[in-house]
Design a protein around this motif. Structure first.
Motif, PDB file in Angstrom:
ATOM      1  N   ILE A  61       0.843  -1.206   0.000  1.00  0.00           N
ATOM      2  CA  ILE A  61       0.000   0.000   0.000  1.00  0.00           C
ATOM      3  C   ILE A  61       0.879   1.258   0.000  1.00  0.00           C
ATOM      4  CG2 ILE A  61      -1.656   1.334   1.381  1.00  0.00           C
ATOM      5  CD1 ILE A  61      -2.843  -1.341   2.310  1.00  0.00           C
ATOM      6  N   ASN A  76       2.712   1.634  -3.350  1.00  0.00           N
ATOM      7  CA  ASN A  76       1.790   2.097  -4.388  1.00  0.00           C
ATOM      8  C   ASN A  76       1.565   3.607  -4.281  1.00  0.00           C
ATOM      9  OD1 ASN A  76      -0.214   1.390  -6.536  1.00  0.00           O
ATOM     10  ND2 ASN A  76      -1.619   2.295  -5.075  1.00  0.00           N
ATOM     11  N   SER A 125       0.005  -5.962 -11.965  1.00  0.00           N
ATOM     12  CA  SER A 125      -1.338  -5.411 -12.117  1.00  0.00           C
ATOM     13  C   SER A 125      -1.299  -3.917 -12.404  1.00  0.00           C
ATOM     14  CB  SER A 125      -2.194  -5.712 -10.889  1.00  0.00           C
ATOM     15  OG  SER A 125      -1.862  -4.841  -9.836  1.00  0.00           O
ATOM     16  N   ARG A 126      -0.242  -3.216 -11.970  1.00  0.00           N
ATOM     17  CA  ARG A 126      -0.162  -1.762 -12.173  1.00  0.00           C
ATOM     18  C   ARG A 126       0.732  -1.366 -13.332  1.00  0.00           C
ATOM     19  NH1 ARG A 126      -4.445   0.100  -9.839  1.00  0.00           N
ATOM     20  NH2 ARG A 126      -3.571   2.134  -9.539  1.00  0.00           N
ATOM     21  N   THR A 180      -7.978  -3.156   1.956  1.00  0.00           N
ATOM     22  CA  THR A 180      -7.028  -2.041   1.884  1.00  0.00           C
ATOM     23  C   THR A 180      -6.008  -2.283   0.772  1.00  0.00           C
ATOM     24  OG1 THR A 180      -5.769  -3.077   3.680  1.00  0.00           O
ATOM     25  CG2 THR A 180      -7.198  -1.239   4.277  1.00  0.00           C
ATOM     26  N   THR A 181      -5.758  -3.539   0.426  1.00  0.00           N
ATOM     27  CA  THR A 181      -4.778  -3.850  -0.618  1.00  0.00           C
ATOM     28  C   THR A 181      -5.376  -3.709  -2.020  1.00  0.00           C
ATOM     29  OG1 THR A 181      -3.817  -5.454   0.907  1.00  0.00           O
ATOM     30  CG2 THR A 181      -3.066  -5.549  -1.359  1.00  0.00           C
ATOM     31  N   PRO A 193      -7.325  -1.589  -3.698  1.00  0.00           N
ATOM     32  CA  PRO A 193      -7.153  -0.367  -4.498  1.00  0.00           C
ATOM     33  C   PRO A 193      -5.725  -0.208  -5.032  1.00  0.00           C
ATOM     34  CG  PRO A 193      -8.370   0.118  -2.499  1.00  0.00           C
ATOM     35  CD  PRO A 193      -7.847  -1.280  -2.362  1.00  0.00           C
ATOM     36  N   ALA A 194      -4.735  -0.676  -4.265  1.00  0.00           N
ATOM     37  CA  ALA A 194      -3.344  -0.606  -4.727  1.00  0.00           C
ATOM     38  C   ALA A 194      -3.130  -1.506  -5.936  1.00  0.00           C
ATOM     39  CB  ALA A 194      -2.395  -0.993  -3.602  1.00  0.00           C
ATOM     40  N   MET A 195      -3.991  -2.528  -6.086  1.00  0.00           N
ATOM     41  CA  MET A 195      -3.907  -3.447  -7.224  1.00  0.00           C
ATOM     42  C   MET A 195      -4.839  -2.999  -8.356  1.00  0.00           C
ATOM     43  SD  MET A 195      -1.965  -6.156  -6.393  1.00  0.00           S
ATOM     44  CE  MET A 195      -2.572  -7.609  -7.237  1.00  0.00           C
ATOM     45  N   GLY A 196      -5.490  -1.861  -8.186  1.00  0.00           N
ATOM     46  CA  GLY A 196      -6.422  -1.391  -9.210  1.00  0.00           C
ATOM     47  C   GLY A 196      -7.775  -2.077  -9.152  1.00  0.00           C
TER      48      GLY A 196
END
Lengths: 84, 168
Positions: free
Chosen positions: A24, A27, A58-59, B40-41, B43-46
């Motif tokens: 987190i 990111n 994924s990003r 929580t994780t 959103p960091a993975m889209g």
């Protein structure tokens, strides 16, 4: 390549933090860099390697290198390039 | 794992948005954190997040309950003590204190996890029938709650072919 790896644009120390916080925070931090810039991340969570791999795929960010420093605790050092 | 990320990339290419939908049905620490860690994780993975709080999970969305999530000492074989001792007075309080101390050394508290989910764009939903039979009023809810919805709304999100749906 070697010089780029030696000079990250920013270093994020996540040692001592457990999943999911390193991903987190990484990111968040990478979004503050410009595309192409390099973020160095230090992490001790034992699942860091597969987790950062899944996140970067994924990003679209690129993990340039991962190295392990023998511990304890074992420290993972990532060099991640922000996607364009 | 590899397959999942490939599917995710493929979905992103096609403009689909992956979504994580979780039913949070329990209000104890050991059942809340697994849901919160994923939420929580994501959103960091889209991945978009919708959390549906029902039954004992709903209590966590109340101003009183959000600060007092516990972990039971009875019927929880993971707790390192004889199970029967769990019925003694004060045992739940003791195990809660012990686990909270360990968990909060590494992870944000329950109220902070809920704030993190909101800050990263996740949505928090309260189950409407549970509100009714548990006697929870709208004014008892914490401000992080987006709305009060029922089964049809939940099934609407879960019907999304890009949705990952979990029941915790």
């Amino acid at each position: 390549m070697a010089t780029a790896l030696n000079k990250p644009d920013r270093t994020l120390d996540q040692r001592g933090l457990l999943c999911p916080l390193p991903v987190i925070n990484t990111n968040k931090a990478i979004q503050e860099l410009k595309p192409g810039q390099i973020l160095e991340v230090l992490a001790t969570d034992p699942g860091s390697k597969p987790d950062f791999d899944a996140w970067s795929k994924s990003r679209g960010h690129k993990i340039l290198s991962v190295s392990q420093e023998q511990g304890p605790p074992k420290v993972f050092r990532f060099f991640i390039q922000r996607s364009g | 794992m590899v397959l999942a990320t490939e599917q995710l990339q493929e979905a992103a290419k096609q403009g689909f948005k992956k979504k994580l939908v979780i039913v949070v049905s329990k209000g104890t620490i050991d059942m809340l954190y697994p849901a919160f860690v994923l939420a929580t994780t994501a959103p960091a993975m889209g991945i978009e997040v919708d959390l549906y709080f029902t039954f004992w999970g709903l209590r966590v969305l109340t101003k009183k309950g959000v600060k007092s999530a516990k972990i039971g000492a009875v019927g929880n074989p993971g707790i390192p003590m004889p199970n029967l001792m769990g019925v003694l007075p004060g045992m739940t309080a003791m195990t809660t204190k012990m686990m909270k101390k360990r968990i909060e050394k590494y992870w944000p508290s329950v109220p902070d996890m809920i704030k993190m989910i909101k800050e990263s764009g996740g949505r928090i939903h309260a189950c409407s029938p549970t509100m009714g039979f548990m006697g929870v009023d709208e004014k008892d809810l914490i401000p992080e709650v987006d709305d009060i919805v029922g089964a049809s709304t939940f099934l609407g999100w879960a019907s999304d072919p890009e949705a990952i749906t979990l029941f915790i």
